[in-house]
Design a protein around this motif. Structure first.
Motif, PDB file in Angstrom:
ATOM      1  N   GLY A 159       5.624  20.643  71.789  1.00  0.00           N
ATOM      2  CA  GLY A 159       5.196  22.020  71.586  1.00  0.00           C
ATOM      3  C   GLY A 159       4.031  22.135  70.629  1.00  0.00           C
ATOM      4  N   PHE A 160       4.083  21.372  69.549  1.00  0.00           N
ATOM      5  CA  PHE A 160       2.971  21.397  68.601  1.00  0.00           C
ATOM      6  C   PHE A 160       1.717  20.779  69.209  1.00  0.00           C
ATOM      7  CE2 PHE A 160       5.765  22.391  64.966  1.00  0.00           C
ATOM      8  CZ  PHE A 160       4.938  23.295  64.315  1.00  0.00           C
ATOM      9  N   LYS A 161       1.877  19.779  70.051  1.00  0.00           N
ATOM     10  CA  LYS A 161       0.711  19.209  70.728  1.00  0.00           C
ATOM     11  C   LYS A 161       0.034  20.259  71.611  1.00  0.00           C
ATOM     12  CE  LYS A 161       2.328  14.397  70.912  1.00  0.00           C
ATOM     13  NZ  LYS A 161       2.735  13.288  71.811  1.00  0.00           N
ATOM     14  N   LEU A 162       0.847  20.986  72.373  1.00  0.00           N
ATOM     15  CA  LEU A 162       0.303  22.036  73.222  1.00  0.00           C
ATOM     16  C   LEU A 162      -0.340  23.144  72.397  1.00  0.00           C
ATOM     17  CD1 LEU A 162       3.159  22.375  75.880  1.00  0.00           C
ATOM     18  CD2 LEU A 162       0.907  21.345  76.205  1.00  0.00           C
ATOM     19  N   LEU A 163       0.296  23.485  71.274  1.00  0.00           N
ATOM     20  CA  LEU A 163      -0.232  24.552  70.421  1.00  0.00           C
ATOM     21  C   LEU A 163      -1.577  24.158  69.829  1.00  0.00           C
ATOM     22  CD1 LEU A 163       0.413  27.343  69.245  1.00  0.00           C
ATOM     23  CD2 LEU A 163       1.507  26.192  67.313  1.00  0.00           C
ATOM     24  N   PHE A 164      -1.706  22.921  69.351  1.00  0.00           N
ATOM     25  CA  PHE A 164      -2.975  22.463  68.781  1.00  0.00           C
ATOM     26  C   PHE A 164      -4.049  22.331  69.855  1.00  0.00           C
ATOM     27  CE2 PHE A 164      -0.290  20.375  65.312  1.00  0.00           C
ATOM     28  CZ  PHE A 164      -0.434  21.475  64.481  1.00  0.00           C
ATOM     29  N   ARG A 165      -3.633  21.951  71.072  1.00  0.00           N
ATOM     30  CA  ARG A 165      -4.602  21.865  72.164  1.00  0.00           C
ATOM     31  C   ARG A 165      -5.118  23.254  72.523  1.00  0.00           C
ATOM     32  NH1 ARG A 165      -2.395  19.975  77.852  1.00  0.00           N
ATOM     33  NH2 ARG A 165      -1.703  22.151  77.789  1.00  0.00           N
ATOM     34  N   ASP A 166      -4.217  24.231  72.545  1.00  0.00           N
ATOM     35  CA  ASP A 166      -4.643  25.608  72.817  1.00  0.00           C
ATOM     36  C   ASP A 166      -5.551  26.119  71.707  1.00  0.00           C
ATOM     37  OD1 ASP A 166      -3.224  25.594  75.139  1.00  0.00           O
ATOM     38  OD2 ASP A 166      -1.560  26.828  74.411  1.00  0.00           O
ATOM     39  N   ALA A 167      -5.233  25.755  70.464  1.00  0.00           N
ATOM     40  CA  ALA A 167      -6.075  26.179  69.343  1.00  0.00           C
ATOM     41  C   ALA A 167      -7.483  25.608  69.472  1.00  0.00           C
ATOM     42  CB  ALA A 167      -5.444  25.743  68.023  1.00  0.00           C
ATOM     43  N   LYS A 168      -7.578  24.382  69.961  1.00  0.00           N
ATOM     44  CA  LYS A 168      -8.893  23.767  70.182  1.00  0.00           C
ATOM     45  C   LYS A 168      -9.655  24.511  71.271  1.00  0.00           C
ATOM     46  CE  LYS A 168     -11.024  19.276  71.143  1.00  0.00           C
ATOM     47  NZ  LYS A 168     -10.749  17.833  71.461  1.00  0.00           N
ATOM     48  N   ASP A 169      -8.957  24.895  72.333  1.00  0.00           N
ATOM     49  CA  ASP A 169      -9.603  25.660  73.399  1.00  0.00           C
ATOM     50  C   ASP A 169     -10.051  27.035  72.907  1.00  0.00           C
ATOM     51  OD1 ASP A 169      -9.191  23.595  75.177  1.00  0.00           O
ATOM     52  OD2 ASP A 169      -7.340  24.437  76.007  1.00  0.00           O
ATOM     53  N   ILE A 170      -9.214  27.667  72.099  1.00  0.00           N
ATOM     54  CA  ILE A 170      -9.570  28.977  71.554  1.00  0.00           C
ATOM     55  C   ILE A 170     -10.804  28.879  70.663  1.00  0.00           C
ATOM     56  CG2 ILE A 170      -8.798  30.828  70.022  1.00  0.00           C
ATOM     57  CD1 ILE A 170      -7.574  30.852  72.839  1.00  0.00           C
ATOM     58  N   ARG A 171     -10.885  27.809  69.890  1.00  0.00           N
ATOM     59  CA  ARG A 171     -12.065  27.608  69.035  1.00  0.00           C
ATOM     60  C   ARG A 171     -13.326  27.491  69.890  1.00  0.00           C
ATOM     61  NH1 ARG A 171     -12.881  22.593  64.760  1.00  0.00           N
ATOM     62  NH2 ARG A 171     -14.917  23.245  63.947  1.00  0.00           N
ATOM     63  N   ARG A 172     -13.213  26.780  71.018  1.00  0.00           N
ATOM     64  CA  ARG A 172     -14.351  26.641  71.924  1.00  0.00           C
ATOM     65  C   ARG A 172     -14.739  27.996  72.523  1.00  0.00           C
ATOM     66  NH1 ARG A 172     -14.337  26.788  77.130  1.00  0.00           N
ATOM     67  NH2 ARG A 172     -12.060  26.525  77.248  1.00  0.00           N
ATOM     68  N   ILE A 173     -13.745  28.769  72.929  1.00  0.00           N
ATOM     69  CA  ILE A 173     -14.020  30.080  73.522  1.00  0.00           C
ATOM     70  C   ILE A 173     -14.652  31.011  72.503  1.00  0.00           C
ATOM     71  CG2 ILE A 173     -12.957  32.107  74.572  1.00  0.00           C
ATOM     72  CD1 ILE A 173     -10.782  30.226  75.681  1.00  0.00           C
ATOM     73  N   LYS A 174     -14.119  31.017  71.293  1.00  0.00           N
ATOM     74  CA  LYS A 174     -14.661  31.883  70.241  1.00  0.00           C
ATOM     75  C   LYS A 174     -16.099  31.492  69.904  1.00  0.00           C
ATOM     76  CE  LYS A 174     -11.385  34.805  68.956  1.00  0.00           C
ATOM     77  NZ  LYS A 174     -11.622  36.273  68.913  1.00  0.00           N
ATOM     78  N   ALA A 175     -16.359  30.178  69.841  1.00  0.00           N
ATOM     79  CA  ALA A 175     -17.717  29.722  69.544  1.00  0.00           C
ATOM     80  C   ALA A 175     -18.687  30.181  70.623  1.00  0.00           C
ATOM     81  CB  ALA A 175     -17.737  28.199  69.418  1.00  0.00           C
ATOM     82  N   LYS A 176     -18.242  30.149  71.868  1.00  0.00           N
ATOM     83  CA  LYS A 176     -19.080  30.615  72.971  1.00  0.00           C
ATOM     84  C   LYS A 176     -19.343  32.107  72.862  1.00  0.00           C
ATOM     85  CE  LYS A 176     -19.186  30.898  78.023  1.00  0.00           C
ATOM     86  NZ  LYS A 176     -18.433  30.579  79.275  1.00  0.00           N
ATOM     87  N   MET A 177     -18.309  32.857  72.476  1.00  0.00           N
ATOM     88  CA  MET A 177     -18.480  34.299  72.345  1.00  0.00           C
ATOM     89  C   MET A 177     -19.468  34.631  71.237  1.00  0.00           C
ATOM     90  SD  MET A 177     -14.503  35.536  72.862  1.00  0.00           S
ATOM     91  CE  MET A 177     -14.892  37.288  72.722  1.00  0.00           C
ATOM     92  N   TRP A 178     -19.396  33.891  70.120  1.00  0.00           N
ATOM     93  CA  TRP A 178     -20.281  34.165  68.990  1.00  0.00           C
ATOM     94  C   TRP A 178     -21.716  33.716  69.277  1.00  0.00           C
ATOM     95  CZ3 TRP A 178     -19.659  37.187  64.925  1.00  0.00           C
ATOM     96  CH2 TRP A 178     -18.356  37.532  64.533  1.00  0.00           C
TER      97      TRP A 178
END
Length: 361
Positions: A91-110
């Motif tokens: 579960g923590f692996k999936l959560l950290f992987r999602d956090a990495k994807d969110i960081r990528r999405i946020k960086a693209k938005m900014w």
């Protein structure tokens, strides 16, 4: 072994002799040359960076070996606890992987100035779901920070998994069970919403629209599934009074909130704000999904999309889910932002009897 030891001793004695020679001969040409000649091979083979990397690899391999042995021990001796442990780690692996994807999405938005509604559908859905999961996961992450506190997390996982944990930390069987439970809680509000619509229809001054709204409610209550055209025929009633997103009665909004898994135990003005923001977010997701195309979703994404919009997709086939979602998009693709209230009511109109049989009430 003896040969290597004698060779090492001879090298050390030669280096020692060279150092003694440099102390006695300060103006010669041979001493610096000979010293470097013996030092360079040692520096080449035993640099500090290589030693650190080798030590790190050694420690990592030993930790991996110990972790494998520990997991094998739990799996054999305590299988139920191992399942919780494995679910917690994955579960923590999936959560950290999602956090990495969110960081990528946020960086693209900014960097590109992209707004939420202009993102690709999958990025929009991941961002939406991560925000929901993060709010629920914050207490769990805080509890697990102190040393050995993960054992307390295991206890919480065992006794209160549905209430305290996000889907990352549910077992596959728990995911099916909990989605069924949440859907049954949501379905309890189908009939109260229809009753509120029947009561509110008396305030509609246009006789034709009033009759269409009553007929639609009666059709759903009889166990039939309405067509998209029948729902869109009354769209004008949901952009202003009496059924606009902030024009409904508080009791009516309290029955709509659980359809989106929102708590109804808030003041009326807060419920209206949350319904408006979540409804617009759902409408934007629908527009992104229309751009992508329903046929582009895999089975898991398809079922999740149907579940979010009010359907218990776990008991349906893939073709049924695709057919239902296509009908949903027929309604949502025709709606304006001001008509988002009709989108929320469509959760009841389209899912109450699908595929057949009325909801429990």
């Amino acid at each position: 072994m003896a040969l290597s030891c004698s060779s090492l001793c001879s090298q050390l004695s030669l280096i020692r002799h060279c150092r003694l020679g440099t102390n006695r001969i300060t103006h010669g040409l041979h001493s610096p040359y000979m010293l470097c000649q013996f030092r360079l091979p040692l520096c080449r083979h035993y640099s500090s960076s290589e030693v650190r990397r080798g030590f790190a690899r050694y420690v990592a391999s030993k930790l991996q070996w110990a972790n494998t042995k520990y997991e094998d021990f739990l799996k054999k001796r305590f299988p139920r606890f191992f399942l919780l442990y494995h679910t917690f780690v994955e579960g923590f692996k999936l959560l950290f992987r999602d956090a990495k994807d969110i960081r990528r999405i946020k960086a693209k938005m900014w960097s590109d100035g992209v707004k939420f509604q202009d993102l690709p559908y999958r990025d929009m859905e991941k961002l939406r779901q991560f925000r929901r999961d993060l709010i629920k996961a914050i207490p769990l992450v805080i509890i697990s920070i102190p040393p050995f506190a993960n054992y307390l997390v295991f206890v919480l996982m065992y006794f209160f998994p549905r209430q305290l944990l996000i889907p990352h930390f549910w077992t596959p069987s728990q995911q099916l069970e909990f989605r069924r439970v949440y859907h049954s809680l949501r379905a309890r509000h189908h009939w109260p919403v229809l009753k509120e619509l029947e009561y509110t229809s008396q305030q509609v001054k246009n006789g034709h629209l009033q009759r269409q709204l009553k007929d639609l409610c009666a059709k759903v209550q009889s166990g039939a599934n309405p067509k998209a055209s029948e729902i869109l025929a009354i769209r004008s009633l949901f952009s202003g009074p009496p059924l606009g997103i902030r024009r409904m009665s508080v009791d009516h909004m309290r029955h709509i909130s659980p359809l989106l898994f929102l708590t109804p135990r808030l003041p009326g003005f807060l419920i209206g704000q949350r319904l408006s923001s979540h409804g617009l977010e759902l409408l934007q997701l629908d527009r992104g999904l229309s751009r992508l195309g329903v046929h582009q979703l895999n089975d898991s994404e398809l079922r999740q999309a149907c579940y979010l919009r009010g359907l218990n997709a776990d008991v349906l086939g893939v073709n049924q889910c695709r057919e239902w979602l296509s009908q949903w998009l027929q309604v949502s693709s025709s709606l304006k932002d001001s008509e988002v209230s009709l989108l929320l009511h469509s959760i009841v109109f389209l899912s109450a009897n699908y595929p057949s049989g009325p909801s429990h009430h």
